[in-house]
Design an enzyme around this catalytic site. Sequence first.
Site, PDB file in Angstrom:
ATOM      1  N   ASP A   1      19.811  -8.620   4.867  1.00  0.00           N
ATOM      2  CA  ASP A   1      20.537  -6.628   5.170  1.00  0.00           C
ATOM      3  C   ASP A   1      20.738  -5.812   4.104  1.00  0.00           C
ATOM      4  O   ASP A   1      21.205  -4.878   4.553  1.00  0.00           O
ATOM      5  CB  ASP A   1      21.808  -7.026   6.446  1.00  0.00           C
ATOM      6  CG  ASP A   1      21.904  -6.874   7.680  1.00  0.00           C
ATOM      7  OD1 ASP A   1      20.556  -6.458   8.100  1.00  0.00           O
ATOM      8  OD2 ASP A   1      23.096  -8.229   8.039  1.00  0.00           O
TER       9      ASP A   1
ATOM     10  N   LYS B   1      16.073  -9.203  16.849  1.00  0.00           N
ATOM     11  CA  LYS B   1      16.187  -9.966  15.737  1.00  0.00           C
ATOM     12  C   LYS B   1      14.959 -11.386  15.896  1.00  0.00           C
ATOM     13  O   LYS B   1      13.626 -11.712  15.459  1.00  0.00           O
ATOM     14  CB  LYS B   1      16.565  -9.487  15.204  1.00  0.00           C
ATOM     15  CG  LYS B   1      17.481  -8.508  14.153  1.00  0.00           C
ATOM     16  CD  LYS B   1      19.184  -8.660  14.150  1.00  0.00           C
ATOM     17  CE  LYS B   1      19.198  -7.424  13.834  1.00  0.00           C
ATOM     18  NZ  LYS B   1      20.431  -7.055  13.086  1.00  0.00           N
TER      19      LYS B   1
ATOM     20  N   GLN C   1      25.691 -10.693  12.346  1.00  0.00           N
ATOM     21  CA  GLN C   1      25.874  -8.591  12.932  1.00  0.00           C
ATOM     22  C   GLN C   1      27.434  -8.173  13.243  1.00  0.00           C
ATOM     23  O   GLN C   1      27.976  -9.297  13.430  1.00  0.00           O
ATOM     24  CB  GLN C   1      25.641  -9.501  14.467  1.00  0.00           C
ATOM     25  CG  GLN C   1      25.396  -8.156  15.332  1.00  0.00           C
ATOM     26  CD  GLN C   1      23.826  -7.588  14.817  1.00  0.00           C
ATOM     27  OE1 GLN C   1      23.177  -8.169  14.640  1.00  0.00           O
ATOM     28  NE2 GLN C   1      23.550  -6.907  15.215  1.00  0.00           N
TER      29      GLN C   1
HETATM   30  N1  GUN Z   1      24.806  -4.287  12.782  1.00  0.00           N
HETATM   31  C1  GUN Z   1      24.652  -2.388  13.486  1.00  0.00           C
HETATM   32  N2  GUN Z   1      23.255  -2.419  11.991  1.00  0.00           N
HETATM   33  C2  GUN Z   1      23.699  -3.760  11.848  1.00  0.00           C
HETATM   34  C3  GUN Z   1      23.073  -4.133  10.623  1.00  0.00           C
HETATM   35  O1  GUN Z   1      21.188  -3.611  10.309  1.00  0.00           O
HETATM   36  N3  GUN Z   1      22.673  -5.205  11.193  1.00  0.00           N
HETATM   37  C4  GUN Z   1      24.156  -6.663  10.968  1.00  0.00           C
HETATM   38  N4  GUN Z   1      23.851  -7.092  10.181  1.00  0.00           N
HETATM   39  N5  GUN Z   1      24.914  -5.345  11.907  1.00  0.00           N
HETATM   40  C5  GUN Z   1      24.517  -4.657  12.050  1.00  0.00           C
END
Ligand code: GUN
Length: 298
Positions: free
Chosen positions: A123, A52, A100
């Site tokens: 998100d 990211k 996350q």
């Molecule tokens: N863990 C697995 N996929 C995601 C996501 O798309 N966003 C976040 N914040 N955590 C995750």
Amino acid sequence: MELIDGKKAAAEIKQEIAAAVEKRVAEGKRRPHLAAILVGHDGGSETYVAHKIKACAECGFQSSLIRFESTPEEPLSQDELLAAVDKLNNDPDIDGFIVQLPLPRHIDENAVIEAINPEKDVDGFHPVNVGRQSLGLPCFHSATPAGIVELLARNGIATSGKRVVIVGRSNIVGKPLAAMLMQKGDRANATVTVCHSATPDLASVTRQADILVAALGRPGFVTADMVADGATVIDVGTTRVPDASRKTGFRLSGDVDFESVAPKCSFITPVPGGVGPMTICMLMKNTLLAAERAEEKK
Ligand code: GUN
């Protein structure tokens, strides 16, 4: 059978975003700024967050990584994490941020998600965004379902009038994808069935799918007998399985038994290189949108 190339689509989208960012900057506007909170050292989370942050650079964004240690001996308290969320909520320099997941078990994930300002929730996990999405109102769509919708559209795979079967009912993929695809609209308008661990005779349902989405996190779960001839298969699984032949000691495995299923499909996503890169792109799109909305509010 045609392979759906998520890596290529993601590269194109990141270029489109980068061009939009440079246009903004030329107009004297700020670069979008995404922050990520990472707690502990879960291997998968470390990798995702690193990707990211890298994607932010590719799109011309600013990024900030906020790390917290948490061990059984010295666990991070929920209050400390909530304080960090509050700080980002109130920082005018941050357009959007993510926490996350998964979080350590002693932290209430829902409490943390609900603490995020929905206007910075890139998100799309906050109940306000989830609710607005289910009503078909403007919102931040969660990234994985949005990436799947984008991949289908960019590969000319229509959803209108099609039967979509989703295996998995997670808050991150199954539920929001069902909500998106059942809406009225060009990239939606599907008849959606969501299957899960209590679905009897699962294969009889999945065989009815024009578009089958596997999002349950069980490597190789979808086998050829579960797929209709000519179906499109979207594999969301990314489970790390031990592989001594790799330097890392593992490889990513999808939820679909690719070898047996692929020959039956009209389209299929590979793992890796299918849905994964698109997910990150959609997060970037949401961050650009957050920056544009912040600008409009000035
Ligand atoms: N863990 C697995 N996929 C995601 C996501 O798309 N966003 C976040 N914040 N955590 C995750």
